[in-house]
Design an enzyme around this catalytic site. Sequence first.
Site, mmCIF file in Angstrom:
data_model
loop_
_atom_site.group_PDB
_atom_site.id
_atom_site.type_symbol
_atom_site.label_atom_id
_atom_site.label_comp_id
_atom_site.label_asym_id
_atom_site.label_seq_id
_atom_site.Cartn_x
_atom_site.Cartn_y
_atom_site.Cartn_z
ATOM 1 N N ASP A 108 5.752 -6.992 4.897
ATOM 2 C CA ASP A 108 5.056 -5.722 4.678
ATOM 3 C C ASP A 108 5.575 -4.984 3.439
ATOM 4 O OD1 ASP A 108 7.496 -4.700 5.557
ATOM 5 O OD2 ASP A 108 6.614 -3.294 6.995
ATOM 6 N N GLY A 147 0.835 -1.180 0.000
ATOM 7 C CA GLY A 147 0.000 0.000 0.000
ATOM 8 C C GLY A 147 0.875 1.236 0.000
ATOM 9 N N GLU A 185 10.089 -4.227 6.427
ATOM 10 C CA GLU A 185 11.077 -3.431 5.706
ATOM 11 C C GLU A 185 11.843 -2.531 6.670
ATOM 12 O OE1 GLU A 185 11.557 -0.841 1.668
ATOM 13 O OE2 GLU A 185 9.558 -0.997 2.544
ATOM 14 N N THR A 238 1.412 -2.209 10.491
ATOM 15 C CA THR A 238 0.447 -2.488 11.561
ATOM 16 C C THR A 238 -0.288 -3.794 11.296
ATOM 17 O OG1 THR A 238 0.145 -0.130 12.026
ATOM 18 C CG2 THR A 238 -1.592 -1.628 12.764
ATOM 19 N N GLY A 250 -0.831 1.657 6.463
ATOM 20 C CA GLY A 250 -1.026 0.727 7.576
ATOM 21 C C GLY A 250 -0.464 -0.659 7.318
ATOM 22 N N GLU A 292 9.097 12.563 7.003
ATOM 23 C CA GLU A 292 7.903 12.338 6.188
ATOM 24 C C GLU A 292 6.915 13.503 6.223
ATOM 25 O OE1 GLU A 292 7.337 7.474 6.418
ATOM 26 O OE2 GLU A 292 6.143 8.771 7.730
#
Length: 207
Positions: free
Chosen positions: A85, A10, A34, A18, A15, A146
Amino acid sequence: MQYRFITIEGNIGAGKTTLALKLAEHLQAKLILEEFADNPFLPKFYAEPEQYAFPLELFFMAERYKQLKEMLGTRDLFSTHTVSDYLFIKSLLFAKMNLKEDEFSLYQKLFDIINPQLAQPDLLIYLHAPVSKLQQNIKKRNRSYEQQIPDSYLANVQDMYSQFIRQHPVRTLLIDTTKMDFLHRPEDFQTLLAALETDYPLGITYL
């Protein structure tokens, strides 16, 4: 459950980690996360993308390959599932978006050499979220580098992933995160677990 290797993907702030943590805990699965924070070029890239895009993407590709090769190459006697992930091919997708044409041409040659050496996931769970929700999540987790990511960059990442999952024969379970909250609503997580018992065809299935 037939899906032994599940990857969650995504946009930035969707998320992924999570859900990967929660799913791996429930399945007692090997977990691959990652290690983006180890990339020394990441803060520099967000500040000066043109100057640092190439070393950023090379570093990511090398680290992802090393991690996946090590983790997927060792059999865990106490775990029959693996949850990650990230997809390795995200290296190529982000490189295509961030690199100049001549840099990407070189990058793709390197990617094509090492990609066939890695196992591919049995199922991809793709978490979709609108840019406004992504920005909320990014601000909430408060990683300093970020905080200045523009909406336009997140929109480009969104388009990049959408194009990939529509054009490649990957068995994909697409989830709208505005309708499901796996962290705070147990019933949503149970819905996902039930969905993982289904044999999906190649392509996109909407949960």
